[in-house]
Design an enzyme around this catalytic site. Structure first.
Site, PDB file in Angstrom:
ATOM      1  N   GLY A 190       0.829  -1.211   0.000  1.00  0.00           N
ATOM      2  CA  GLY A 190       0.000   0.000   0.000  1.00  0.00           C
ATOM      3  C   GLY A 190       0.858   1.253   0.000  1.00  0.00           C
ATOM      4  O   GLY A 190       0.607   2.198  -0.742  1.00  0.00           O
ATOM      5  N   ILE A 191       1.886   1.240   0.828  1.00  0.00           N
ATOM      6  CA  ILE A 191       2.754   2.426   0.932  1.00  0.00           C
ATOM      7  C   ILE A 191       3.600   2.586  -0.339  1.00  0.00           C
ATOM      8  O   ILE A 191       3.814   3.695  -0.818  1.00  0.00           O
ATOM      9  CB  ILE A 191       3.671   2.328   2.181  1.00  0.00           C
ATOM     10  CG1 ILE A 191       2.833   2.294   3.464  1.00  0.00           C
ATOM     11  CG2 ILE A 191       4.681   3.460   2.228  1.00  0.00           C
ATOM     12  CD1 ILE A 191       2.158   3.599   3.822  1.00  0.00           C
ATOM     13  N   TYR A 197      -9.895  -5.555  14.496  1.00  0.00           N
ATOM     14  CA  TYR A 197      -8.791  -6.460  14.828  1.00  0.00           C
ATOM     15  C   TYR A 197      -8.475  -7.421  13.687  1.00  0.00           C
ATOM     16  O   TYR A 197      -7.395  -7.977  13.603  1.00  0.00           O
ATOM     17  CB  TYR A 197      -9.112  -7.257  16.093  1.00  0.00           C
ATOM     18  CG  TYR A 197      -8.799  -6.474  17.358  1.00  0.00           C
ATOM     19  CD1 TYR A 197      -7.652  -5.696  17.437  1.00  0.00           C
ATOM     20  CD2 TYR A 197      -9.639  -6.527  18.452  1.00  0.00           C
ATOM     21  CE1 TYR A 197      -7.359  -4.971  18.586  1.00  0.00           C
ATOM     22  CE2 TYR A 197      -9.359  -5.806  19.609  1.00  0.00           C
ATOM     23  CZ  TYR A 197      -8.215  -5.025  19.661  1.00  0.00           C
ATOM     24  OH  TYR A 197      -7.927  -4.313  20.790  1.00  0.00           O
ATOM     25  N   THR A 217      12.675 -14.655  -3.331  1.00  0.00           N
ATOM     26  CA  THR A 217      12.227 -13.751  -4.404  1.00  0.00           C
ATOM     27  C   THR A 217      12.266 -14.461  -5.756  1.00  0.00           C
ATOM     28  O   THR A 217      11.336 -14.345  -6.563  1.00  0.00           O
ATOM     29  CB  THR A 217      13.105 -12.480  -4.433  1.00  0.00           C
ATOM     30  OG1 THR A 217      12.895 -11.791  -3.209  1.00  0.00           O
ATOM     31  CG2 THR A 217      12.759 -11.568  -5.591  1.00  0.00           C
ATOM     32  N   CYS A 253     -17.290  10.875  16.551  1.00  0.00           N
ATOM     33  CA  CYS A 253     -18.394   9.947  16.314  1.00  0.00           C
ATOM     34  C   CYS A 253     -18.894   9.343  17.630  1.00  0.00           C
ATOM     35  O   CYS A 253     -19.531  10.048  18.398  1.00  0.00           O
ATOM     36  CB  CYS A 253     -17.990   8.903  15.278  1.00  0.00           C
ATOM     37  SG  CYS A 253     -19.415   8.283  14.397  1.00  0.00           S
ATOM     38  N   GLU A 303     -28.039   2.444  21.120  1.00  0.00           N
ATOM     39  CA  GLU A 303     -27.089   1.375  20.787  1.00  0.00           C
ATOM     40  C   GLU A 303     -26.760   0.548  22.038  1.00  0.00           C
ATOM     41  O   GLU A 303     -26.552  -0.651  21.964  1.00  0.00           O
ATOM     42  CB  GLU A 303     -25.804   1.989  20.206  1.00  0.00           C
ATOM     43  CG  GLU A 303     -24.827   0.939  19.695  1.00  0.00           C
ATOM     44  CD  GLU A 303     -23.594   1.540  19.035  1.00  0.00           C
ATOM     45  OE1 GLU A 303     -23.330   2.745  19.229  1.00  0.00           O
ATOM     46  OE2 GLU A 303     -22.891   0.801  18.334  1.00  0.00           O
ATOM     47  N   HIS A 356     -16.357  12.144  10.820  1.00  0.00           N
ATOM     48  CA  HIS A 356     -14.968  11.671  10.964  1.00  0.00           C
ATOM     49  C   HIS A 356     -14.004  12.609  10.236  1.00  0.00           C
ATOM     50  O   HIS A 356     -13.667  12.367   9.073  1.00  0.00           O
ATOM     51  CB  HIS A 356     -14.830  10.275  10.358  1.00  0.00           C
ATOM     52  CG  HIS A 356     -15.514   9.207  11.119  1.00  0.00           C
ATOM     53  ND1 HIS A 356     -14.862   8.352  11.961  1.00  0.00           N
ATOM     54  CD2 HIS A 356     -16.820   8.863  11.166  1.00  0.00           C
ATOM     55  CE1 HIS A 356     -15.732   7.504  12.501  1.00  0.00           C
ATOM     56  NE2 HIS A 356     -16.927   7.784  12.034  1.00  0.00           N
ATOM     57  N   GLU A 364     -10.941  12.826  10.540  1.00  0.00           N
ATOM     58  CA  GLU A 364      -9.632  12.194  10.290  1.00  0.00           C
ATOM     59  C   GLU A 364      -9.484  11.693   8.851  1.00  0.00           C
ATOM     60  O   GLU A 364      -8.381  11.624   8.321  1.00  0.00           O
ATOM     61  CB  GLU A 364      -9.374  11.050  11.285  1.00  0.00           C
ATOM     62  CG  GLU A 364     -10.216   9.785  11.137  1.00  0.00           C
ATOM     63  CD  GLU A 364     -11.576   9.838  11.826  1.00  0.00           C
ATOM     64  OE1 GLU A 364     -12.064  10.956  12.105  1.00  0.00           O
ATOM     65  OE2 GLU A 364     -12.167   8.768  12.063  1.00  0.00           O
TER      66      GLU A 364
HETATM   67  N1  GLN Z   1     -21.637   3.234  17.128  1.00  0.00           N
HETATM   68  C1  GLN Z   1     -22.024   4.576  16.846  1.00  0.00           C
HETATM   69  C2  GLN Z   1     -23.065   4.667  15.752  1.00  0.00           C
HETATM   70  O1  GLN Z   1     -23.263   3.729  15.024  1.00  0.00           O
HETATM   71  C3  GLN Z   1     -20.796   5.391  16.474  1.00  0.00           C
HETATM   72  C4  GLN Z   1     -20.108   4.924  15.253  1.00  0.00           C
HETATM   73  C5  GLN Z   1     -18.722   5.454  15.090  1.00  0.00           C
HETATM   74  O2  GLN Z   1     -18.087   5.860  16.048  1.00  0.00           O
HETATM   75  N2  GLN Z   1     -18.192   5.394  13.870  1.00  0.00           N
HETATM   76  O3  GLN Z   1     -23.724   5.660  15.602  1.00  0.00           O
END
Ligand code: GLN
Length: 551
Positions: free
Chosen positions: A20-21, A56, A194, A384, A408, A510, A512
């Site tokens: 990827g990099i 994970y 290789t 989020c 939730e 998000h 990020e």
């Molecule tokens: N679990 C929460 C939701 O579905 C937040 C989701 C998240 O942090 N991406 O709204």
């Protein structure tokens, strides 16, 4: 008509060699020479997308602006190239097989027997060519997930073989990334794995044009010569990819070996314009020479696999580097946090970021974290789920709703401050059904977030099912937790800011995902600066500093 050239990146010997990099680095080098480039990842697993995978299993799920849940490598592509990807940039076996089976049910194959060749391979080739046919790109780089020899990647390798032949000379190129193991007791770098891997590729009809060799030690002239001879490549087509502490060094390390030049020559493309690496190099220089240091706690439940939070880590690095600050992340496992030990976790920490997440586990620790940051006036950034828990905490401890929860956590909660919207209630299917991708948000003038972005209308990416419950909006506002970003079409709250706090911000989206090396995200930039103590948060005018940031 634009004639798009295709580069295929395959992997050999072992997984996790950094395909990827290397792909992102090559893309960046070619783009910096003026070419229009995009990068695509083909993943040979049967999930339709990684959206249903536990972090994970596969690290972070990266979300594109058009709402595709994709492999984390797409994050590298966006960050290195400073440009967006779309749903076409990530293809899985799940998508390919589903499409072929759906076609079969519709009778589209006119009574033919449906087989891997040609039906699956044709669908793979179609997906690769889609990006080229958009007429936007000079070069499409396609990274094939997995390692040559894997059973599941066989149809991809066969598709590459066919496509390379169909494209003809100068239009397709295969880069094979392999490992040169170093045997410490003899002090030797070994080429045999290789050689085998190149041979395995050859058995499937593909000749590697360029070898990129991941190695612990620099490779000698003799090793290059040997690899060239045994693997049928020109000597200058043997490129070393040495282990580095810093991934941002990789493009330049590849460039000084003429990697981008030999790629272009092989594709019969001009090498006259040299790459403009000025901005990149200045970023790397700044990153390596910080003037300040801050410790930011990252609170989450997948903290033992840092790849689960890849984009957040990168966004903190971009923001830190812009401000000459080294951001040291202190990983805090939310499940361990309790009332009687919380102080220990946040000692010496100048900022707290509560990460996104799903499900109940570790939620109470996150809620305690928000309380701690609010009461102790520690800069707090909730993303989020991080925003949702800040809302729950405020409802419980300031507004007196002791049983405030999210649907939730408890679908029958009597104080559902975070709730499931009507349009989500009857959805049974998990994959691809959340609020995903770019949504518009209007920021309230006169707020901190407004001055940070320096504009009113923003677009940010989402990935969540639950939302703030507007029935409680007034109550929150009356006590100082202000809704400062609203979706203009739905009225949903996208951002909360706490009054009389140095920095306490929760965003439902998000940020990020949009941070890149050349365009750090303003919220992260601000957060890191506040944590470093170099912002008088009451009077700070961000507009000027940040006017470069696009929507
Ligand atoms: N679990 C929460 C939701 O579905 C937040 C989701 C998240 O942090 N991406 O709204």
């Amino acid at each position: 008509m634009r004639r798009t050239k295709y580069i295929f990146v395959t992997g050999g010997v072992s997984s996790s060699l950094g395909k990827g990099i290397v792909s992102a680095s090559l893309g960046m080098l070619l783009k910096s020479r003026g070419y229009k480039v995009t990068i695509q990842k083909l993943d040979p697993y049967f999930n339709i997308d990684p959206g249903t995978l536990n972090p994970y299993e596969h690290g972070e799920c990266f979300v594109t602006k058009d709402g595709a849940e994709t492999d984390l490598d797409l994050g590298h592509y966006e960050r290195f190239l400073n440009q967006s990807t779309t749903k076409e940039n990530n293809v899985t076996s799940g998508m390919i097989y589903k499409k072929v089976i759906d076609n079969e049910r519709k009778g589209n194959y006119l009574g033919k027997t449906v087989q891997v060749i040609p039906h699956i391979t044709n669908e793979i080739k179609r997906r690769i060519k889609i990006l080229g046919e958009s007429e936007i790109y000079d070069i499409v780089i396609t990274e094939i997930g997995g390692t040559v020899g894997d059973i599941e990647s066989l149809p991809y390798i066969e598709s590459v073989r066919q496509l390379k032949w169909e494209l003809g000379e100068f239009n397709g190129l295969v880069i094979h990334l392999t490992l040169l193991p170093y045997i410490s007791f003899t002090g030797e770098v070994k080429t045999k794995p290789t050689q085998h891997s190149v041979r395995s590729l050859m058995e499937k009809g593909i000749k590697a044009d360029i070898l990129v060799c991941r190695t612990e030690k620099h490779i000698s002239h003799n090793i290059r010569k040997k690899l060239a001879l045994f693997c049928n490549v020109k000597q200058e087509h043997v490129i070393e990819s040495i282990n580095t502490k810093i991934i941002y060094d990789i493009p330049c390390l590849l460039h000084i070996q003429n990697f981008d030049k030999v790629v272009l020559k092989h594709l019969n493309l001009s090498t006259v314009i040299p790459p403009n690496l000025k901005k990149w190099k200045s970023f790397v220089k700044k990153y390596k020479n910080p003037k300040y240091k801050v410790v930011i706690a990252l609170v989450g439940k997948y903290v033992s696999l840092h790849d689960s939070y890849k984009s957040i880590i990168e966004a903190l690095i971009h923001a830190g580097t812009k401000n000459e600050i080294n951001v040291n992340i202190k990983w805090v496992y939310s499940e361990m946090i309790q009332d009687n030990n919380i102080q220990k976790y946040f000692e010496g920490v100048s900022g707290i970021l509560v990460a996104p997440g799903f499900g109940n586990r570790g939620i109470e620790g996150k809620i305690l974290t928000a309380k701690y940051a609010r009461e102790n006036k520690i800069p707090f950034f909730g993303i989020c789920l991080g925003m949702q828990i800040a809302v729950i905490e405020f409802a419980r401890n300031v507004l007196g709703m002791k049983k405030a929860e999210s649907h939730e956590i408890n679908p029958h909660s009597s104080y559902p401050v975070i709730r499931l919207m009507k349009n989500q209630k009857n959805i049974r299917q998990k994959g691809g059904t959340m609020r995903l991708g770019n949504w518009k948000c209007v920021l309230k003038e006169g707020t901190k977030i407004f001055s940070i972005y320096g504009k009113k209308e923003i677009w940010e990416r989402h990935r969540h099912r639950y939302e703030f419950n507007n029935d409680y909006l007034e109550n929150f506002s009356n006590f100082g937790m202000k809704a400062v970003g609203i979706n203009p079409d739905t009225g949903l709250v996208e951002a909360f800011e706490l009054e009389n706090h140095v920095f306490f911000l929760g965003v439902q989206y998000h940020p990020e995902y949009k941070s890149t090396i050349t365009k750090p995200h303003p919220l992260f930039t601000y957060f890191v600066q506040v944590a470093n103590g170099n912002i008088d948060s009451q009077s700070y005018d961000y507009k000027e500093k940040n006017s470069m940031y696009g929507g």
